[in-house]
Design an enzyme around this catalytic site. Structure first.
Site, short mmCIF file in Angstrom:
data_model
loop_
_atom_site.label_atom_id
_atom_site.label_comp_id
_atom_site.label_asym_id
_atom_site.label_seq_id
_atom_site.Cartn_x
_atom_site.Cartn_y
_atom_site.Cartn_z
N LYS A 65 -14.56 -24.82 -9.72
CA LYS A 65 -15.62 -25.67 -9.97
C LYS A 65 -14.75 -27.69 -9.91
CE LYS A 65 -18.96 -24.39 -12.85
NZ LYS A 65 -19.98 -24.24 -13.54
N ARG B 266 -19.08 -28.16 -19.14
CA ARG B 266 -19.11 -26.45 -18.08
C ARG B 266 -18.01 -26.35 -18.25
NH1 ARG B 266 -23.07 -30.09 -14.59
NH2 ARG B 266 -25.20 -28.37 -14.38
N GLY C 252 -19.34 -14.59 -18.33
CA GLY C 252 -19.29 -14.49 -20.20
C GLY C 252 -18.40 -15.27 -20.95
N MET D 263 -18.22 -19.91 -21.96
CA MET D 263 -19.35 -20.43 -22.22
C MET D 263 -19.92 -21.65 -20.86
SD MET D 263 -19.33 -24.38 -24.57
CE MET D 263 -19.55 -25.24 -22.63
N ARG E 125 -19.20 -24.08 -3.61
CA ARG E 125 -18.60 -22.58 -3.36
C ARG E 125 -18.18 -21.30 -2.55
NH1 ARG E 125 -20.17 -20.06 -9.03
NH2 ARG E 125 -22.47 -19.91 -8.14
N HIS F 244 -9.76 17.45 -5.93
CA HIS F 244 -9.86 18.56 -4.33
C HIS F 244 -11.32 17.89 -4.02
CE1 HIS F 244 -11.64 21.51 -1.65
NE2 HIS F 244 -10.39 21.24 -0.89
N ARG G 280 -3.83 18.80 10.43
CA ARG G 280 -2.71 19.87 9.65
C ARG G 280 -3.75 21.10 10.41
NH1 ARG G 280 -5.62 16.42 5.26
NH2 ARG G 280 -6.95 16.54 6.68
N ARG H 90 0.89 19.16 12.78
CA ARG H 90 1.44 19.73 11.50
C ARG H 90 1.49 21.23 11.42
NH1 ARG H 90 0.69 18.24 5.26
NH2 ARG H 90 -1.14 19.67 5.49
N GLU I 223 8.73 13.91 3.47
CA GLU I 223 7.73 14.06 2.05
C GLU I 223 8.82 14.34 0.44
OE1 GLU I 223 4.97 16.73 3.01
OE2 GLU I 223 6.32 18.00 4.60
N SER J 269 6.86 11.17 10.09
CA SER J 269 6.11 10.58 9.59
C SER J 269 5.94 10.28 7.70
CB SER J 269 4.67 11.98 9.58
OG SER J 269 3.09 11.24 8.87
N GLY K 96 5.19 11.38 4.66
CA GLY K 96 4.07 12.57 2.98
C GLY K 96 3.75 11.53 2.08
N THR K 97 3.12 10.33 2.16
CA THR K 97 3.07 9.98 0.75
C THR K 97 2.52 10.38 -0.32
OG1 THR K 97 0.74 8.69 1.61
CG2 THR K 97 3.33 7.37 1.80
N ASN K 98 1.49 10.84 0.00
CA ASN K 98 0.84 12.47 -1.24
C ASN K 98 1.60 13.01 -2.01
OD1 ASN K 98 -1.46 11.16 -0.22
ND2 ASN K 98 -2.15 13.56 0.43
N ASP K 99 2.88 13.66 -1.17
CA ASP K 99 3.66 14.78 -2.13
C ASP K 99 5.50 13.69 -2.57
OD1 ASP K 99 3.97 17.78 -1.93
OD2 ASP K 99 2.88 17.34 -0.11
N CYS L 143 1.35 9.01 6.68
CA CYS L 143 0.26 9.79 6.47
C CYS L 143 -0.35 10.17 5.22
CB CYS L 143 -0.37 11.41 7.26
SG CYS L 143 1.36 12.56 7.04
N TYR M 6 3.21 3.00 12.63
CA TYR M 6 1.53 3.33 12.29
C TYR M 6 1.73 3.61 11.36
CZ TYR M 6 3.11 8.46 12.91
OH TYR M 6 3.28 9.46 12.95
#
Ligand SMILES: *[C@@H]1O[C@H](CO)[C@@H](O)[C@H](O)[C@H]1NC(C)=O
Ligand SMILES: *[C@@H]1O[C@H](CO)[C@@H](O)[C@H](O)[C@H]1NC(C)=O
Ligand SMILES: *[C@@H]1O[C@H](CO)[C@@H](O)[C@H](O)[C@H]1NC(C)=O
Length: 920
Positions: A71, A141, A150, A152, A384, A502, A608, A665, A794, A813, A815-818, A880, A900
């Site tokens: 403000k 203010r 939340g 004043m 704003r 899952h 997959r 894969r 991975e 590639s 495999g960022t999950n594993d 991936c 990519y």
């Protein structure tokens, strides 16, 4: 040039004075001296804590939000570009920090600094705080860098007391003066002194009853004078103390109250919920009052410079004649639209329209504005960037480029990922209408809205769907066997499982609405009933799910379809022009591939093959025969039965992705995932019947297959090395499909990906098999296709020996999950048991399966990228995994220099936006 002259004790400038130039200002303007003094003071002594703003001259600007709050920074900016802003000062957020750290005492010389700065404001106004002859009233203010309910809110009319009110009355009338006084007593009591508003309200009601009137406005000046005495008594009755009549003390208390509100329970909770960290505190804005309640030529209003739901370029706002801001908020009177203002105050309206244009041009954004008109003179009180819907965000971005206000990179920064996700899912017509029908709340696992009849197993879901019904699949939790039913369902509701369960992962992959981990329900799938806390529901009853809030709603709530527009198409084409990272999709079926392409994917980064084995009874049976085969011959026979299915799936995918790369894969999961669930006896009986083996043979085979830790067991390339026929069959299916569609004029770029490699020898083994199959087939057929062989990275070891692996691989590639699973040692399927605790206690800042952990997984990616590129400069690098669609992860991967990202088809537009934003 004269500063605003004083009439009736309040500001009265006039319209023609608005555009003040700096040269006009310097002559004899008190700000200048003060500013010079301060600069001197600052360099000698301390940090500047108080910043003045006013006619055409401000010490702050819009880039100082961290110090002055949103403000304060915008008030300073508006004043310095020449708009009429009532002058005032802002106390910095750093002063608030000092106050809090110093045990809630105003820091050293702060009060003197405030008084010093305030003198400049008083001089400009020709009016003085507490001076009955020339009274000056102010508003106080809060305002942090991020707008934050939340804290004043507001105290108006500060500076009034029994003496000052008399002076005000003699200038502006008795009724106006005492009305202002009683409003001040109420607000100051409520906000600063902690006296409940209801106590004041009760006195007001009693007085109205006694006078026999209905409305506040029916009370006379003398009535209000009486009310002021009542209100002062409220202070005594409630706090045992008199109302503080000294205006300086009022101001000091108000400043402290604003600072205190930074630490209030509500504000702290709001910051926690919204993960707002790193702010110093709140600023305090002290500003001369202007009055919208001085008769028919005054009023107050709020507006957006464009329509915040549609983006239409037309002022969109409300106006209330003869009113103060809180009258609009309180909803006591119904505001009129802005046309009413155009008719009744044409001059002020004209200036307002001009100001909107100036502000849009200056901020290059749609603005949200508050203003007041006092006796036909327009005053700007706040501006704003306006909050907006997804549709509006995209339209404004595109329009502003066309209007020449923005260039494309700036337009791309203006649209947020959640704006796009809003546009890509169907929405509830009116989410506020169903609040009383919410029967349970689970985790918001996958956004969107779903409406359907409940069913309790995957088969029913598929069958009801085939009959043209919309269903919601309700399960205790889902397993890979349920995917058919999950795909058929409009939405998924599970009693157990977290954000990475899952159900959640699969649903997000499809862009399907899912509420998971809803502990308020009990699912009984034998008798097909779900029990919510108080309600019992049978199969076939209607419910609705809101996947962004996790709400489970009774009945069939109305939906509106996603609003795709030409503007969206234009906008997305700009993201591709600007992004450095290509966006590909994870897609396992021709339908997914088509969706991915429609959403702008530039290829398939992960196909997959395992899901292909679940799509029919015949396939899964052949798969199980393959798994249970005792001899290589038996295995080959089973694989031969699978080959045509795989080949036709690949043909479909190649066709959908004509001209674009498709990364396939090889089989990855542990084999037990393909065996039926349930009790071992039933399973053995079923398998024996399916495969023609004896029950004993099946039993011993299943026992051999069972693993203590399957995710670290026989899976990935370990399968293809143990059963080379498997890799050969998959490679053959890929190449046969590629040749067959090529003959039909389709361009294919197959890339074969070997999973879970940890040593170069593993990849070498598999690559040899694949290349052997290709060579043999191509020479038999007398034709060939270009293809690549590469690997997933991975396993942490693979990252460390990426240089050796890169000699065998044409692409990596990640495999960022594993990789996340192995870097943290967390099982992705069990993480729901402790992750919520970790997040709530701050042991982890974010779910590492959703937001890439840069310190571990990110570091592994960096190492592998560097080593891989050094050994093989042509290597193609991508990721991936769930992270491909997460904006902060995409920004990091752009930085690292990948080629990519690949994410679920439905997240492709968001990843495209994120990739473009990371590039600008
Ligand atoms: C805003 O003011 C600060 C401090 O005086 C200055 O460093 C900055 O350049 C100004 N920014 C703009 C956009 O005027
Ligand atoms: C102000 O509005 C009231 C009520 O609408 C009307 O009676 C009165 O004439 C108006 N006064 C002026 C000066 O327009
Ligand atoms: C879910 O509820 C929220 C909050 O009420 C709302 O903003 C959102 O639009 C709803 N989601 C859908 C898909 O309608």
């Amino acid at each position: 040039m004269a500063a605003g002259s004083l009439k009736n004790g309040v500001i009265n400038g006039n319209v023609s004075e608005k555009k003040v130039t700096n040269s006009n200002l310097s002559a004899g303007f008190p700000f200048v001296k003060i500013i010079l003094c301060k600069i001197l003071l600052n360099s000698l002594l301390i940090m500047q804590r108080v910043f003045v703003f006013g006619k055409g001259e401000s010490e702050g600007n819009k880039s100082m939000k961290a110090l002055l709050g949103g403000k304060g920074a915008n008030l300073a900016e508006m004043a310095s570009i020449g708009l009429s802003v009532p002058p005032g000062l802002t106390i910095s957020t750093e002063a608030c920090e000092e106050y809090v750290l110093g045990g809630k005492k105003l820091p050293g010389s702060l009060w003197e600094e405030v008084l010093g700065a305030f003198k400049a404001v008083e001089k400009e106004m020709g009016a003085f705080l507490g001076d009955p002859k020339k009274p000056l009233l102010v508003s106080v203010r809060s305002g942090a860098a991020i707008s934050m309910p939340g804290m004043m809110d507001t105290v108006l009319n500060l500076g009034l007391n029994d003496e000052v009110v008399v002076g005000l009355a003699s200038r502006s009338g008795v009724r106006f003066a005492y009305d202002s006084y009683r409003r001040f007593l109420d607000m100051f009591g409520d906000v600063v002194m902690g006296i409940p508003h209801a106590l004041f309200e009760a006195k007001l009601q009693r007085l109205k009853n006694a006078k026999g009137v209905q409305l506040d406005t029916d009370l006379t000046g003398l009535d209000l004078k009486e009310l002021v005495e009542d209100y002062k008594n409220v202070y005594l009755e409630s706090n045992g103390e008199k109302f503080p009549s000294d205006p300086n003390l009022q101001l000091k208390l108000a400043i402290q109250a604003v600072f205190d509100s930074w630490d209030s329970q509500r504000a702290v909770k709001y910051r926690n919920i919204n993960q707002i960290t790193g702010l110093k505190g709140t600023a305090v804005n002290i500003q001369c009052m202007v009055f919208g309640n001085m008769g028919n030529t005054s009023g107050t209003g709020v507006l957006f410079t464009r329509n915040p739901s549609t983006g239409e370029k037309k002022l969109y706002g409300e106006f209330l004649v003869n009113a103060q801001g809180e009258d609009v908020v309180a909803g006591i009177r119904t505001p009129q639209d802005l046309d009413a203002m155009r008719c009744s105050m044409p001059e002020a309206y004209k200036e307002l329209v001009q100001n909107c244009e100036i502000l849009e041009g200056h901020y290059r954004d749609m603005m949200d504005i508050e203003f007041t008109v006092q006796e036909n003179k327009l005053w700007m009180l706040q501006c704003r960037a306006g909050k907006r819907t997804g549709a509006c965000a995209v339209k404004i971005a595109v329009d502003m480029v066309k209007e020449g206000l923005l260039d494309k990179p700036a337009a791309i920064k203006m649209v947020e990922p959640q704006h796009l996700s809003q546009l890509l899912h169907p929405q509830f017509d009116n989410p506020s209408a169903y609040k009383n029908k919410v029967v349970a709340t689970g985790l918001p696992a996958s956004p969107g809205a779903a409406v359907g009849q409940i069913v309790f197993n995957a088969d029913d879901a598929e069958q009801w769907f085939a009959e043209g019904k919309s269903v919601i699949l309700v399960r205790a939790e889902t397993s890979p066997e349920d995917v058919g039913g999950m795909h058929a369902a409009a939405g998924i509701l599970t009693a157990r499982g977290g954000m990475t369960s899952h159900a959640a992962v699969v649903a997000r992959g499809w862009g399907k609405c899912c509420v998971s981990g809803c502990s308020d329900i009990r699912v009984d799938d034998t008798s097909k009933v779900a029990t919510f806390l108080l309600v019992m529901m049978k199969e076939g009853e209607w419910i609705s799910l809101n996947g962004s809030t996790g709400e489970v709603i009774l009945g069939k709530q109305a939906l509106s379809p996603p609003a795709l527009s030409d503007d969206l198409e234009t906008f997305m084409s700009w993201t591709d022009e600007i992004a450095r990272l290509k966006v590909m999709a994870n897609a396992d079926t021709p339908e997914d591939a088509a969706t991915a392409r429609k959403n702008g994917a530039q290829g398939i980064g992960l196909c997959r093959t395992e899901h292909m084995f679940f799509t029919s009874e015949e396939r899964i049976k052949s798969m199980r025969k393959m798994i249970l085969a005792v001899t290589p011959e038996q295995r080959k026979a089973a694989l031969n039965a699978l080959l045509p299915f795989q080949r036709s799936d690949f043909e479909g995918i190649f066709r959908a992705m004509d001209g674009l790369p498709v990364t396939i894969r090889l089989l990855d999961p542990p084999l037990h995932e393909f065996l039926p669930e349930g009790q071992i006896d039933n399973m053995v009986r079923e398998l024996a019947a399916e495969t023609g083996l004896s029950e004993d043979e099946v039993l011993s085979k299943v026992e051999k297959l069972s693993e203590v830790n399957p995710m670290l067991g026989l899976r990935g390339c370990r399968l293809g090395i143990s059963f080379p026929e498997l890799t050969e069959m998959q490679a053959l299916a890929i190449f046969e499909a590629a040749l067959s569609v090529t003959k039909k004029g389709i361009t294919v770029h197959p890339e074969i990906m070997v999973p879970l490699v940890g040593t170069p020898q593993e990849l070498g083994h598999q690559a040899n098999l694949i290349r052997g199959v290709a060579k043999k087939l191509f020479s038999e057929m007398g034709s060939s296709v270009e293809y690549k062989v590469g690997t997933m990275i991975e396993v942490p070891r693979a990252a460390f020996v990426a240089d050796e692996i890169a000699k065998e691989a044409e692409f990596f590639s990640f495999g960022t999950n594993d990789l996340t699973q192995m870097a943290f040692g967390y099982s992705r399927d069990d993480v729901g048991k402790f992750l919520p605790i970790y997040l709530s206690q701050g042991i982890l800042e974010a779910d590492p399966f959703q937001v890439l952990d840069q310190k571990s997984v990110g570091e592994l990616i960096k190492i592998a990228t560097e080593k891989g590129r050094k050994a093989n400069p042509n290597i193609e690098l991508g990721i991936c995994g769930e992270h491909g669609g997460d904006p902060t992860s995409v920004a990091f991967l752009t930085e690292v220099g990948l080629d990519y990202v690949s994410c679920s088809p439905f997240r492709v537009p968001i990843a495209r936006l994120a990739a473009a934003q990371a590039a600008v």
